[in-house]
Design a protein around this motif. Structure first.
Motif, PDB file in Angstrom:
ATOM      1  N   UNK A  79      23.269  18.152  -7.993  1.00 19.34           N
ATOM      2  CA  UNK A  79      24.269  17.686  -9.525  1.00 19.34           C
ATOM      3  C   UNK A  79      23.541  18.138 -10.649  1.00 19.34           C
ATOM      4  N   UNK A  80      22.211  19.189 -10.979  1.00 21.41           N
ATOM      5  CA  UNK A  80      21.795  18.921 -12.018  1.00 21.41           C
ATOM      6  C   UNK A  80      20.407  18.528 -12.248  1.00 21.41           C
ATOM      7  N   UNK A  81      21.152  17.545 -11.694  1.00 20.52           N
ATOM      8  CA  UNK A  81      19.907  15.995 -12.775  1.00 20.52           C
ATOM      9  C   UNK A  81      18.094  16.360 -11.527  1.00 20.52           C
ATOM     10  N   UNK A  82      17.502  16.451 -12.485  1.00 18.17           N
ATOM     11  CA  UNK A  82      15.950  15.801 -10.915  1.00 18.17           C
ATOM     12  C   UNK A  82      14.993  15.125 -12.155  1.00 18.17           C
ATOM     13  N   UNK A  83      14.707  14.245 -11.290  1.00 22.78           N
ATOM     14  CA  UNK A  83      13.382  13.421 -11.453  1.00 22.78           C
ATOM     15  C   UNK A  83      12.700  13.396 -11.028  1.00 22.78           C
ATOM     16  N   UNK A  84      11.319  12.421 -11.408  1.00 29.16           N
ATOM     17  CA  UNK A  84      10.326  12.774 -10.811  1.00 29.16           C
ATOM     18  C   UNK A  84      10.098  10.950 -10.171  1.00 29.16           C
ATOM     19  N   UNK A  85       9.788  10.362  -9.117  1.00 25.13           N
ATOM     20  CA  UNK A  85       9.287   9.320  -8.670  1.00 25.13           C
ATOM     21  C   UNK A  85       7.519   9.396  -7.933  1.00 25.13           C
ATOM     22  N   UNK A  86       6.995   8.140  -9.034  1.00 27.95           N
ATOM     23  CA  UNK A  86       5.884   8.072  -8.266  1.00 27.95           C
ATOM     24  C   UNK A  86       5.626   6.865  -7.656  1.00 27.95           C
ATOM     25  N   UNK A  87       4.601   6.947  -6.934  1.00 26.81           N
ATOM     26  CA  UNK A  87       4.939   5.872  -5.861  1.00 26.81           C
ATOM     27  C   UNK A  87       3.046   5.179  -5.537  1.00 26.81           C
ATOM     28  N   UNK A  88       3.334   3.928  -5.536  1.00 22.68           N
ATOM     29  CA  UNK A  88       2.209   3.558  -5.621  1.00 22.68           C
ATOM     30  C   UNK A  88       1.794   2.299  -5.182  1.00 22.68           C
TER      31      UNK A  88
ATOM     32  N   UNK B 155       5.140  15.899  -3.027  1.00 23.78           N
ATOM     33  CA  UNK B 155       4.111  15.833  -3.238  1.00 23.78           C
ATOM     34  C   UNK B 155       2.778  15.232  -2.495  1.00 23.78           C
ATOM     35  N   UNK B 156       2.542  15.390  -2.274  1.00 24.23           N
ATOM     36  CA  UNK B 156       1.502  13.963  -1.240  1.00 24.23           C
ATOM     37  C   UNK B 156       0.269  14.015  -1.832  1.00 24.23           C
ATOM     38  N   UNK B 157      -0.349  15.132  -2.449  1.00 21.76           N
ATOM     39  CA  UNK B 157      -1.743  15.030  -3.485  1.00 21.76           C
ATOM     40  C   UNK B 157      -1.525  14.029  -4.886  1.00 21.76           C
TER      41      UNK B 157
ATOM     42  N   UNK C  55       0.686  -0.776  -0.057  1.00 21.35           N
ATOM     43  CA  UNK C  55       0.064   0.369   0.019  1.00 21.35           C
ATOM     44  C   UNK C  55       0.842   1.030  -0.061  1.00 21.35           C
ATOM     45  N   UNK C  56      -0.027   2.150  -0.572  1.00 23.59           N
ATOM     46  CA  UNK C  56       1.424   3.563  -0.323  1.00 23.59           C
ATOM     47  C   UNK C  56       1.836   4.183   1.210  1.00 23.59           C
ATOM     48  N   UNK C  57       0.608   3.580   1.785  1.00 23.08           N
ATOM     49  CA  UNK C  57       0.901   4.513   3.259  1.00 23.08           C
ATOM     50  C   UNK C  57       1.970   3.335   3.506  1.00 23.08           C
ATOM     51  N   UNK C  58       2.053   2.147   3.571  1.00 18.79           N
ATOM     52  CA  UNK C  58       3.630   1.147   3.831  1.00 18.79           C
ATOM     53  C   UNK C  58       4.547   1.363   3.426  1.00 18.79           C
TER      54      UNK C  58
END
Length: 429
Positions: free
Chosen positions: A108-117, A97-99, A71-74
């Motif tokens: 170091x100039x890198x930005x990535x995006x991580x979705x939680x499922x 971004x909890x919503x 679960x997202x909570x766990x």
């Protein structure tokens, strides 16, 4: 602005260093997946999540990734809190971004995006449809349905994508064992098998404590790290010589709880549990089976019997709480109409069995000579072998009425969800 304190890393073991560097090691960098399985408290989860983020931040910029727990909570409790502490300590900037259940991580100039499922059931696969990812981290993969994992891995279409799995073992016919662990070459995957001894932060006394906690199939899986069948008697740790005792003389009972398993044609049982000096004693047992007697009782007749049960055991409505299966709606109404205190049982069967075994091993739950039907059921309550052959842990729904009532008590009164992230931080990886 408050300065975050430096995270104190525990020295890594050889296997933990393998996890941190496999994607950069010339011998394994061309592999597309890593699987870490084995015993509990072996240092798999947090070191894998740290390695996953480091790999993705070094090799990608502006890409999307997936991270999942049951679960997202766990996931937030067990993985994200210690992971964020470590990353921020090492200079990573993190926006949560909890919503959207999305992390934005920069360094170091890198930005990535991580979705939680959350991968808790078959419907979870719908959550990952349509997104393009460059990698996916699965925490407790064996607790997720195959459909979710298949859909998630299919979304990783960016060149250089890799998969990361960790889990504790289940049965040998579990889908993850058959489809991934048994087919490493087809998936271009490596497997690292962990034991508690691979976690250098654990003291020998801590390891010994975990060894004492588990028995039977759970010991083989969670301590030995083996993918083995759940077969034979469920509570194979039950020892009547040490677990069936006379109640203490002249005990002043500190608390009273009654676990109730309600049946229409099946048996109805009341199990009285009372606390004295840190030990819970099953000092009262009621058992009635309409099937065995040929005469079924009404809800009101069962409540009448409960009134007598209270009188015989010196109980009052104010000092005793009833724990009842949530599905017994009409019976609960009858109880409440008579003024009894009623709470719903937690009916998580497998977690309840595992937890009750730990309480038995610790000497916290004891039975007494009045527990006649319970003692019989301990020797007759078995795992479902046919279900095990399909990778499912299940019990045979026979000789289980006292077992269920005792499990209801253990899960409602004794079970507390541990704050795993705190232990991880204190004990390292």
């Amino acid at each position: 602005m408050k300065t975050r304190s430096k995270f104190e890393f525990t020295p890594f073991s050889r296997k933990q260093l393998q996890v941190l560097s496999w994607w950069a090691n010339p011998d394994t960098q061309d592999c597309e997946a890593i699987i870490c399985d084995g015993s509990v408290r072996a240092g798999k989860t947090v070191v894998m999540s740290l390695s996953f983020v480091i790999w993705s931040m070094i090799n990608f910029n502006g890409q999307q990734f997936g991270m999942a727990g049951k679960t997202i909570g766990s996931f937030r409790r067990n993985v994200l809190r210690p992971l964020r502490n470590m990353l921020e300590s090492e200079g990573y900037a993190i926006h949560d971004s909890r919503s959207d259940n999305m992390l934005t991580i920069s360094k170091n100039g890198h930005t990535n995006y991580y979705y939680i499922f959350g991968g808790k059931d078959e419907a979870s696969q719908d959550l990952v449809q349509g997104v393009t990812l460059a990698g996916f981290f699965f925490d407790e993969a064996a607790l997720m349905p195959q459909s979710f994992v298949n859909q998630a891995t299919a979304r990783c279409s960016v060149d250089g994508s890799k998969f990361w799995f960790n889990c504790n073992p289940e049965g040998p016919y579990h889908w993850f064992k058959l489809e991934w662990i048994d087919q490493l070459e087809r998936h271009k995957a490596i497997r690292i098998h962990f034991m508690m001894e691979d976690n250098p932060s654990l003291t020998q006394s801590t390891i010994d404590r975990y060894n004492r906690m588990y028995s039977g199939v759970f010991y083989k899986r969670f301590i030995m790290g083996l993918w083995v069948l759940a077969d034979g008697v469920v509570y194979d740790n039950f020892d009547p010589d040490t677990m069936v005792v006379d109640p203490p003389r002249d005990a002043v009972w500190e608390e009273n709880w009654i676990g109730i398993d309600y049946g229409t044609q099946n048996a109805t049982t009341y199990k009285l549990w009372s606390l004295f000096k840190g030990i819970w004693y099953n000092r009262g047992e009621y058992y009635y089976s309409g099937r065995e007697t040929g005469k079924q009782k009404t809800d009101e007749q069962y409540v009448d019997d409960l009134e007598d049960f209270y009188f015989d055991n010196g109980l009052t409505r104010s000092d005793t709480t009833l724990i009842v299966d949530p599905s017994a709606a009409s019976f609960k109404r009858s109880l409440k109409n008579r003024g009894f205190k009623v709470v719903n049982a937690n009916n998580d069967v497998l977690t309840g069995i595992r937890f009750m075994m730990t309480q038995m091993n610790a000497g916290i739950m004891k039975w007494t000579p009045v527990s006649v039907h319970t003692i019989k059921e301990f020797n007759s309550y078995i795992w479902d072998e046919k279900a095990a052959e399909h990778g499912i842990d299940a019990v045979v729904k026979e000789h289980d009425h006292c077992m269920d009532a005792d499990r209801y008590f253990a899960m409602k009164r004794l079970y507390k969800k541990k704050k795993k992230h705190v232990r991880l931080i204190k004990e390292g990886f």
